[in-house]
Motif scaffolding. Structure first.
Motif, mmCIF file in Angstrom:
data_model
loop_
_atom_site.group_PDB
_atom_site.id
_atom_site.type_symbol
_atom_site.label_atom_id
_atom_site.label_comp_id
_atom_site.label_asym_id
_atom_site.label_seq_id
_atom_site.Cartn_x
_atom_site.Cartn_y
_atom_site.Cartn_z
ATOM 1 N N SER A 109 0.815 -1.217 0.000
ATOM 2 C CA SER A 109 0.000 0.000 0.000
ATOM 3 C C SER A 109 0.845 1.262 0.000
ATOM 4 N N HIS A 110 2.082 1.182 0.464
ATOM 5 C CA HIS A 110 2.941 2.375 0.506
ATOM 6 C C HIS A 110 3.353 2.858 -0.890
ATOM 7 N N THR A 111 3.396 1.939 -1.856
ATOM 8 C CA THR A 111 3.814 2.327 -3.215
ATOM 9 C C THR A 111 2.695 2.163 -4.230
ATOM 10 N N ALA A 112 1.490 1.887 -3.760
ATOM 11 C CA ALA A 112 0.323 1.854 -4.647
ATOM 12 C C ALA A 112 -0.141 3.295 -4.894
ATOM 13 N N THR A 113 -1.105 3.463 -5.766
ATOM 14 C CA THR A 113 -1.650 4.796 -6.037
ATOM 15 C C THR A 113 -2.122 5.440 -4.738
ATOM 16 N N GLY A 114 -1.650 6.638 -4.488
ATOM 17 C CA GLY A 114 -2.008 7.334 -3.259
ATOM 18 C C GLY A 114 -1.110 7.009 -2.092
ATOM 19 N N GLY A 115 -0.101 6.166 -2.302
ATOM 20 C CA GLY A 115 0.813 5.780 -1.235
ATOM 21 C C GLY A 115 1.776 6.892 -0.861
ATOM 22 N N ASP A 116 2.524 6.687 0.204
ATOM 23 C CA ASP A 116 3.405 7.733 0.724
ATOM 24 C C ASP A 116 4.873 7.530 0.360
ATOM 25 N N ARG A 117 5.167 6.573 -0.539
ATOM 26 C CA ARG A 117 6.552 6.349 -0.944
ATOM 27 C C ARG A 117 6.682 6.635 -2.439
ATOM 28 N N LYS A 118 6.618 7.919 -2.780
ATOM 29 C CA LYS A 118 6.692 8.328 -4.176
ATOM 30 C C LYS A 118 8.073 8.001 -4.748
ATOM 31 N N GLY A 119 8.094 7.589 -5.964
ATOM 32 C CA GLY A 119 9.342 7.320 -6.654
ATOM 33 C C GLY A 119 9.849 5.901 -6.499
ATOM 34 N N MET A 120 9.250 5.104 -5.609
ATOM 35 C CA MET A 120 9.660 3.710 -5.476
ATOM 36 C C MET A 120 8.828 2.839 -6.411
ATOM 37 N N ALA A 121 9.384 1.737 -6.820
ATOM 38 C CA ALA A 121 8.691 0.811 -7.726
ATOM 39 C C ALA A 121 7.491 0.190 -7.023
ATOM 40 N N GLY A 122 6.585 -0.359 -7.833
ATOM 41 C CA GLY A 122 5.427 -1.055 -7.286
ATOM 42 C C GLY A 122 5.836 -2.331 -6.553
ATOM 43 N N SER A 123 4.877 -2.914 -5.860
ATOM 44 C CA SER A 123 5.179 -4.056 -4.991
ATOM 45 C C SER A 123 5.674 -5.281 -5.763
ATOM 46 N N ALA A 124 5.202 -5.486 -7.011
ATOM 47 C CA ALA A 124 5.642 -6.661 -7.767
ATOM 48 C C ALA A 124 7.142 -6.596 -8.031
ATOM 49 N N MET A 125 7.626 -5.446 -8.503
ATOM 50 C CA MET A 125 9.049 -5.272 -8.746
ATOM 51 C C MET A 125 9.846 -5.349 -7.437
#
Length: 362
Positions: A109-125
Motif C-alpha cells: 500500500s505504501h507504493t500503490a496509487t495514493g501511497g506515501d513512498r513516491k518514486g519507489m517501484a510497485g510491490s511486484a518489482m
C-alpha cells in the motif's frame, strides 16, 4: 538312674533346630565339615568354627562319632536378587547451521496509487528484488513484516517452489502481513499458531509463531516473528511496551515447555537499546549482533537497526549483517538483517511404554 539312649541325646538338639528353622522361615543348607565330631547343636554365629565335642562317654569309653553327625547345618536367609536399573538410551541430534533473517518488505500500500513512498517501484518489482536478496544471502528462515497480499502472491509465484510460508495466502491480509518463510529442503513445519499483540491505537494484531524440524538432523526450533507499532499515528510507546512484554512472556513459555529446543525471535520492534535491554535481561535470548545477556545490559555497538534477530543463549551467531545494498534500497526502506547461526548437538532421551517407543525428552 537309667541314661537315655545316646542316639536320642544326639538327635534332640537337631530336632529343636529344625523347629526353629521352620518357625522363622529359613532354609536349611548343608556343608560337609570333616572336623565336626559333636552331636550337640552347633553355633549360628560362625559358619567356620567347629562345635565343642560332647563330654558324654561312648559305650566303649572313647569319643564316638554317631551316624549322621558328620554334616553340620547352617541357617541361610532368603535369596534377594538385585536388578541393576538399565542406563537410559538417547538419540543424539547433530548440530547444524543455517541463515536466519528479519526483513520488513514495506507494504504494497505504501507504493500503490495514493501511497506515501513516491518514486519507489510497485510491490511486484520490489518483491522480485527482495527474493533476489534472500537468494543472494542464502537465507533459510526469515521473518517478514508488512507482507501484504500483492507481495504474498508475487513471492509465491517467484519463490513458492523454494519457500513455504505461514500464515498462508488464504488466511487474510491481517494475518499474513507478518509471516514466516522457510526453505522446504531445509525445514518442515511441525506446529504453527498466532498470538495477539497491541498495534496502532491498541488494536490487536496477530503475529506468527512456528515450530520447525530441521530435516537433516531431526532437531526442532521455534521462531516467533513480530512487528511492534511505530509512532506513525501518534506516540505508540505504551503499545510497544505492552507488545514487548507479551513477546517476552511467550519466549519464556516456549523455553519452559520445550527445553533443549532453540528459540528464535525476529521482527521490526521499532526500538533500539530499550527493547534490546528488556529482551536480553528478561529471557534467555541473545542478539545476533552481540551485546550482553543476563541481568546487566550492554547494547551492541551502533549503528543499530529497529529490525532484530534474537536466539537462545546456547546457539552461536556469526556473520551478522544489516544490508542496505542498492538492490535492497530499491525494494524497501528497511535493511535485510541476517546472520549465520549454529544450533548445538542435542541429546534426546528415548522413552518407552510397554516396550514401545512413545516419545523423547531431555
Amino acid at each position: 538312674m537309667r541314661k537315655p539312649p545316646e542316639l536320642l541325646v544326639m538327635l534332640a538338639p537337631a530336632a529343636l533346630v529344625t523347629v526353629l528353622v521352620v518357625t522363622f522361615g529359613f532354609v536349611l543348607g548343608g556343608k560337609d565339615d570333616s572336623q565336626q565330631t559333636s552331636a550337640e547343636p552347633t553355633s549360628t554365629t560362625s559358619s567356620s568354627a567347629p562345635a565343642t565335642p560332647s563330654t558324654s562317654p561312648s559305650p566303649t569309653g572313647t569319643q564316638g562319632k554317631p551316624e549322621g553327625s558328620g554334616t553340620r547345618k547352617k541357617l541361610v536367609g532368603p535369596t534377594v536378587t538385585i536388578k541393576r536399573k538399565p542406563k537410559p538410551k538417547y538419540d543424539v541430534r547433530p548440530s547444524f547451521s543455517f541463515t536466519i533473517a528479519s526483513f520488513n518488505l514495506l507494504g504494497a500500500s505504501h507504493t500503490a496509487t495514493g501511497g506515501d513512498r513516491k518514486g519507489m517501484a510497485g510491490s511486484a518489482m520490489r518483491t522480485s528484488l527482495s527474493v533476489n536478496a534472500l537468494r543472494n544471502n542464502g537465507v533459510d528462515l526469515v521473518g517478514f513484516q508488512e507482507f501484504q497480499a500483492p507481495q504474498m502472491g508475487a513471492f509465491l509465484a517467484q519463490a513458492g517452489g523454494t519457500y513455504d510460508v505461514y500464515p498462508s495466502a488464504g488466511s487474510g491480509v491481517q494475518l499474513h502481513a507478518n509471516a514466516v518463510a522457510w526453505r522446504k529442503d531445509t525445514f518442515r513445519l511441525v506446529e504453527a499458531r498466532t498470538f495477539g499483540i497491541p498495534y496502532f491505537f491498541g488494536q490487536t494484531r496477530q503475529m506468527p509463531v512456528v515450530q520447525l524440524e530441521h530435516i537433516a538432523t531431526g532437531q526442532k526450533v521455534w521462531l516467533m516473528n513480530v512487528h511492534n507499532p511505530a509512532n506513525a499515528h501518534g506516540n505508540a510507546a505504551k503499545w510497544r511496551g505492552a507488545a514487548t512484554q507479551i513477546e517476552i512472556n511467550l519466549a519464556n513459555q516456549l523455553a519452559a515447555d520445550h527445553p533443549g529446543e532453540a528459540i528464535f525471535f525476529t521482527g521490526d520492534l521499532n526500538d533500539w537499546e530499550g527493547v534490546f535491554c528488556r529482551v536480553t535481561t528478561s529471557t534467555a535470548l541473545k542478539a545476533a549482533n552481540g551485546g550482553s545477556t543476563g541481568s546487566s545490559c550492554a547494547p551492541p555497538p551502533r549503528p543499530l537497526a529497529v529490525d532484530w534477530v534474537f536466539g537462545s543463549d546456547d546457539v552461536a551467531f556469526s556473520s551478522y549483517r544489516a544490508l542496505r545494498t542498492p538492490e535492497i534500497q530499491r525494494a524497501t526502506d528497511h535493511p535485510l538483517v541476517a546472520a549465520e547461526v549454529t544450533v548445538p548437538e542435542r541429546k534426546e532421551r528415548i522413552v518407552y511404554k510397554n516396550g514401545t517407543r512413545v516419545s523423547t525428552d531431555d
